[in-house]
Motif scaffolding. Structure first.
Motif: not given
Length: 273
Positions: A148-150, A175-183, A198-206, A212-217
């Protein structure tokens, strides 16, 4: 036409209405049915998709038992469409006052199992109890592991799942937008080093004007190649995966074969932390 060895899988990317289960399930239903229309047989939803993530002051109120209302909702959809669904919710423990961040796996015949988040992010340590197990779920056509996420940044979890037979590892995330590089790096790394999809499903929005969530699923193959990546706020991202690539990649770069587990275990016993 996809088959048992080349299933179509989906990662749902979505924004959520904070604390509103009715609206969030309505949106999730639309995206699940979109994925089904595209042929998906395995569909992954984001972390805390039914409540939103920043509901910390309402965790005990919004938490549900498993099985419970959201799990039963997922089970009805799975049975109707003959698909597997993975969704992450707040779980109400049988121990009064404890809440887990838990991914539920359901299929055409009901609840398959669940996974409680082991590695908690920052203030999650004051919100949730920690899980202690890394189960692998046999879906018939594939063996599934969940993080899960982190936990995308903790290679130990996905390695344990791969060593226990997982072909696919899914990551329901907020997963946060600020750490999108890690994602971006970690989603590919976990796939490559374990020879898994790997199937990675992420949130969007604030949420609350600050998170702020990073998207990029994304859906990543065992070579670490991104097959598909979501671009929209709300999207059902699908791809056909060839499960024979798991064995091929693990023989091409045999990380799992060559891992010296005895040395790793000895090092951990000598340095218990």
């Amino acid at each position: 036409m996809s088959g048992i060895h080349t299933p179509i899988v989906a990662a749902v990317q979505m924004n959520c209405v904070l604390g509103d289960k009715t609206e969030n399930l309505k949106k999730a239903l639309f995206l699940i049915e979109d994925a089904v229309q595209q042929g998906a047989k395995l569909i992954v939803l984001p972390e805390l998709f039914n409540t939103g993530y920043r509901v910390e002051e309402r965790d005990p109120e919004l938490a549900e038992p498993i099985p419970g209302p959201t799990t039963q909702w997922m089970s009805r959809l799975s049975q109707k469409h003959h698909v597997y669904l993975i969704g992450c919710i707040l779980e109400k423990s049988v121990i009064s006052g404890l809440v887990y961040d838990t991914a539920v796996v359901v299929g055409p015949h009901g609840l398959v199992g669940f996974y409680r988040k082991v590695h908690l992010w920052d203030t999650e340590n004051t919100r949730f109890a920690k899980g202690e197990e890394f189960p692998v779920f046999d879906l018939g056509f594939a063996r599934l592991g969940v993080q899960i996420c982190y936990e995308i940044g903790f290679p130990e979890g996905s390695r344990i799942l791969a060593l226990n037979g997982a072909d696919i590892v899914v990551y329901p995330s907020a997963f946060g937008q600020a750490r999108r590089y890690a994602w971006d790096l970690a989603t590919r790394s976990r796939a490559l080093e374990n020879g898994v999809f790997v199937i990675a499903s992420n949130r969007t929005g604030i949420e609350k004007g600050e998170t702020a969530f990073g998207g990029g699923s994304r859906i990543v193959n065992p070579q670490g190649m991104v097959l598909r990546e979501a671009l929209s706020e709300d999207e059902a991202l699908v791809a056909e995966i060839d499960l024979s690539l798991v064995e091929t990649q693990r023989r091409t770069i045999p990380y799992l074969r060559d891992l010296n587990k005895s040395i790793i275990l000895k090092s951990l016993s000598n340095n218990p932390g």
